[in-house]
Design an enzyme around this catalytic site. Structure first.
Site, PDB file in Angstrom:
ATOM      1  N   ASP A  58       0.847  -1.202   0.000  1.00 39.69           N
ATOM      2  CA  ASP A  58       0.000   0.000   0.000  1.00 39.69           C
ATOM      3  C   ASP A  58       0.877   1.243   0.000  1.00 39.69           C
ATOM      4  O   ASP A  58       1.690   1.438   0.899  1.00 39.69           O
ATOM      5  CB  ASP A  58      -0.924  -0.016   1.224  1.00 39.69           C
ATOM      6  CG  ASP A  58      -2.106   0.921   1.066  1.00 39.69           C
ATOM      7  OD1 ASP A  58      -1.885   2.088   0.689  1.00 39.69           O
ATOM      8  OD2 ASP A  58      -3.239   0.498   1.316  1.00 39.69           O
ATOM      9  N   SER A 101      -7.123   4.064  -1.394  1.00 42.37           N
ATOM     10  CA  SER A 101      -6.901   2.615  -1.363  1.00 42.37           C
ATOM     11  C   SER A 101      -8.178   1.824  -1.665  1.00 42.37           C
ATOM     12  O   SER A 101      -8.113   0.713  -2.179  1.00 42.37           O
ATOM     13  CB  SER A 101      -6.369   2.188   0.002  1.00 42.37           C
ATOM     14  OG  SER A 101      -5.082   2.710   0.177  1.00 42.37           O
ATOM     15  N   THR A 154      -8.177  -2.050   1.712  1.00 42.41           N
ATOM     16  CA  THR A 154      -7.650  -2.995   0.722  1.00 42.41           C
ATOM     17  C   THR A 154      -8.247  -4.399   0.870  1.00 42.41           C
ATOM     18  O   THR A 154      -8.856  -4.897  -0.077  1.00 42.41           O
ATOM     19  CB  THR A 154      -6.106  -3.018   0.758  1.00 42.41           C
ATOM     20  OG1 THR A 154      -5.639  -1.682   0.597  1.00 42.41           O
ATOM     21  CG2 THR A 154      -5.533  -3.897  -0.341  1.00 42.41           C
ATOM     22  N   GLU A 273      -1.417  -7.931   2.058  1.00 38.07           N
ATOM     23  CA  GLU A 273      -1.157  -6.489   1.968  1.00 38.07           C
ATOM     24  C   GLU A 273      -0.138  -6.006   3.001  1.00 38.07           C
ATOM     25  O   GLU A 273      -0.299  -6.237   4.203  1.00 38.07           O
ATOM     26  CB  GLU A 273      -2.465  -5.703   2.199  1.00 38.07           C
ATOM     27  CG  GLU A 273      -2.253  -4.199   2.037  1.00 38.07           C
ATOM     28  CD  GLU A 273      -3.317  -3.328   2.699  1.00 38.07           C
ATOM     29  OE1 GLU A 273      -4.047  -3.810   3.582  1.00 38.07           O
ATOM     30  OE2 GLU A 273      -3.389  -2.148   2.328  1.00 38.07           O
ATOM     31  N   ASP A 278       2.144   2.731   3.442  1.00 39.50           N
ATOM     32  CA  ASP A 278       1.349   3.933   3.187  1.00 39.50           C
ATOM     33  C   ASP A 278       1.226   4.800   4.439  1.00 39.50           C
ATOM     34  O   ASP A 278       1.402   6.014   4.385  1.00 39.50           O
ATOM     35  CB  ASP A 278      -0.036   3.521   2.692  1.00 39.50           C
ATOM     36  CG  ASP A 278      -0.953   4.702   2.436  1.00 39.50           C
ATOM     37  OD1 ASP A 278      -0.602   5.540   1.582  1.00 39.50           O
ATOM     38  OD2 ASP A 278      -2.003   4.803   3.085  1.00 39.50           O
ATOM     39  N   HIS A 282       2.602   8.679   4.633  1.00 41.93           N
ATOM     40  CA  HIS A 282       1.771   9.873   4.880  1.00 41.93           C
ATOM     41  C   HIS A 282       2.396  10.776   5.940  1.00 41.93           C
ATOM     42  O   HIS A 282       2.258  11.988   5.900  1.00 41.93           O
ATOM     43  CB  HIS A 282       0.379   9.464   5.367  1.00 41.93           C
ATOM     44  CG  HIS A 282      -0.558   9.088   4.261  1.00 41.93           C
ATOM     45  ND1 HIS A 282      -0.950   9.983   3.297  1.00 41.93           N
ATOM     46  CD2 HIS A 282      -1.185   7.922   3.965  1.00 41.93           C
ATOM     47  CE1 HIS A 282      -1.781   9.367   2.456  1.00 41.93           C
ATOM     48  NE2 HIS A 282      -1.927   8.118   2.837  1.00 41.93           N
ATOM     49  N   ASP A 320      -1.270  -0.277  -4.650  1.00 40.48           N
ATOM     50  CA  ASP A 320      -2.560   0.333  -4.997  1.00 40.48           C
ATOM     51  C   ASP A 320      -2.374   1.764  -5.509  1.00 40.48           C
ATOM     52  O   ASP A 320      -3.177   2.276  -6.264  1.00 40.48           O
ATOM     53  CB  ASP A 320      -3.546   0.270  -3.822  1.00 40.48           C
ATOM     54  CG  ASP A 320      -2.960   0.788  -2.520  1.00 40.48           C
ATOM     55  OD1 ASP A 320      -1.753   1.127  -2.476  1.00 40.48           O
ATOM     56  OD2 ASP A 320      -3.720   0.852  -1.543  1.00 40.48           O
ATOM     57  N   HIS A 321      -1.274   2.404  -5.083  1.00 46.47           N
ATOM     58  CA  HIS A 321      -0.948   3.762  -5.510  1.00 46.47           C
ATOM     59  C   HIS A 321       0.393   4.118  -4.886  1.00 46.47           C
ATOM     60  O   HIS A 321       0.852   3.440  -3.977  1.00 46.47           O
ATOM     61  CB  HIS A 321      -2.010   4.773  -5.043  1.00 46.47           C
ATOM     62  CG  HIS A 321      -2.241   4.706  -3.565  1.00 46.47           C
ATOM     63  ND1 HIS A 321      -1.370   5.255  -2.641  1.00 46.47           N
ATOM     64  CD2 HIS A 321      -3.208   4.098  -2.839  1.00 46.47           C
ATOM     65  CE1 HIS A 321      -1.808   5.005  -1.433  1.00 46.47           C
ATOM     66  NE2 HIS A 321      -2.923   4.287  -1.509  1.00 46.47           N
TER      67      HIS A 321
HETATM   68 ZN   LIG Z   1      -2.905   6.393   2.007  1.00 48.00          ZN
END
Ligand SMILES: [Zn+2]
Length: 396
Positions: A58, A101, A154, A273, A278, A282, A320-321
């Site tokens: 993620d 997500s 997710t 996952e 992620d 952040h 996912d990104h």
């Molecule tokens: Zn995020």
């Protein structure tokens, strides 16, 4: 660089795997109109797999992978996930623009783009047929593993259907209706009895689930179905775990999932996952991000070793990104170094990094992985999985 030079560079880059130079990231224009549904017709060739394992990092962009590689191995010595035989880059944009997500996992699991915040439901709010449901129809066992809460976006988007990713209590209830054979992660608080809510742990036990809550209990599990909830909220960052932490690592959860799911003669579908890449990104928390990528890579190694003995297995790895719009500052880095970097998405006060439109890597190995190099969008990961499982044209 001229356009044709860029094309050649990209082709070479895709062919040569991800031993790219920092800075070669590609931004997709997420303001452009997105194709709603993947056209899976060009994925019709290729092998079938008994088992499909998909790893999702993620928020794991190319430069997060590169940073972890330099830190762990040095700039030239690839991570396990980078050594996969087939690889390409895919767009992750959602109908809302830059994805979250929920929309991205929905795209991966159903082949359909949706708005941010949606769990397995289309822009029209209708439930979408997901790869978990399709795999289940063939008699395969289902496993979902995360370091997030299991009701996080997710894992939820792979098998549940809701209009709002934050309805955690409802998502927990829906899991007991969908009944995955194996569900590992955090988020126990959403299953425990609170005033006005059902005791979902008791309900799960009545349904036949063995409920386990730490690594030691996990170790002793020998049959399905099993519900492993190892923390109240998200699982603890690798960097913050004490040596005697009761929480299993993502690698341990993956190993146990493979041991249990492989008891099914019909095969299995497993999603794993690495969620906290992620979360750390952040916060601009580079050190925790690195350790989370490395832990995911160790889980990938476990799956690759298992695949070597069970070659009828497709392994896919993607993200996912990207998070942070991370740019690495090129330098003469060596093993153990933390690369110089900057985030380019700094937009909100107090949140150093947001999701970006950078394309992410898709890696694959095993029967059905031929489709990987035909993909350029996250919805097409669904096509690759569907083809490998032999469930084209199925669904509700
Ligand atoms: Zn995020």
């Amino acid at each position: 660089m001229k356009r044709w030079m860029m094309v050649i560079a990209l082709v070479l880059f895709a062919r040569a795997g991800l031993s790219y130079e920092p800075g070669e990231v590609v931004n997709a224009d997420c303001n452009k109109k997105q194709e709603l549904k993947a056209d899976c017709s060009k994925f019709s060739g290729g092998g079938r797999a008994k088992n499909v394992i998909v790893f999702i990092g993620d928020g794991m962009g190319l430069n997060a992978i590169y940073s972890a590689r330099v830190y762990r191995n040095g700039p030239k010595d690839l991570l396990e996930l980078e050594k996969m035989r087939r690889q390409t880059l895919v767009k992750t944009c959602s109908l809302s623009g830059v994805t979250d997500s929920a929309a991205s996992a929905t795209a991966l699991a159903t082949g359909t783009k949706t708005y941010n915040g949606r769990i397995g439901t289309g822009p029209d709010d209708k439930d979408l047929a997901d790869i978990v449901g399709l795999a289940k129809q063939t008699g395969r066992s289902i496993g979902l593993v995360t370091t997030d809460m299991v009701v996080g976006a997710t894992p939820s988007s792979f098998s549940l259907h809701q209009g709002d990713r934050f309805t955690f209590g409802t998502l927990a209830e829906e899991y007991l209706a969908v009944k995955p054979d194996l569900l590992f992660g955090g988020g126990k608080e959403w299953f425990e009895k609170k005033s006005g809510s059902a005791d979902l742990l008791e309900q799960a036990k009545k349904q036949g689930y063995l409920v386990v809550e730490d690594a030691k209990q996990l170790d002793s599990v020998s049959s399905l179905p099993v519900l492993g909830l190892f923390s109240e909220e998200e699982m603890t960052y690798e960097l913050d775990r004490k040596a005697d932490s009761p929480e299993p690592h993502i690698g341990q959860m993956t190993q146990k999932a493979l041991d249990l799911l492989s008891q099914d003669p019909d095969g299995f579908f497993l999603m794993v996952e690495g969620a906290r890449i992620d979360h750390a990104s952040h916060k601009g928390d580079f050190n925790r991000m690195l350790e989370e990528v490395i832990a995911l890579d160790q889980a990938v190694k476990i799956a690759k070793d298992w695949q070597a003995k069970n070659p009828e297995t497709l392994i896919l790895i993607t993200s996912d990104h990207e998070t942070g719009g991370m740019k690495v500052v090129p330098a003469d880095d060596k093993k153990g170094d933390k690369v110089g970097y900057k985030y380019t998405t700094k937009l909100l006060p107090g949140i150093p990094a947001l999701h970006s439109g950078q394309k992410v890597a898709l890696f694959g190995q095993g029967p059905g992985s031929e489709g990987v190099e035909k993909a350029d969008d996250n919805t097409q990961v669904f096509c690759v999985m569907q083809r490998a499982l032999g469930v084209e044209g199925g669904g509700k």
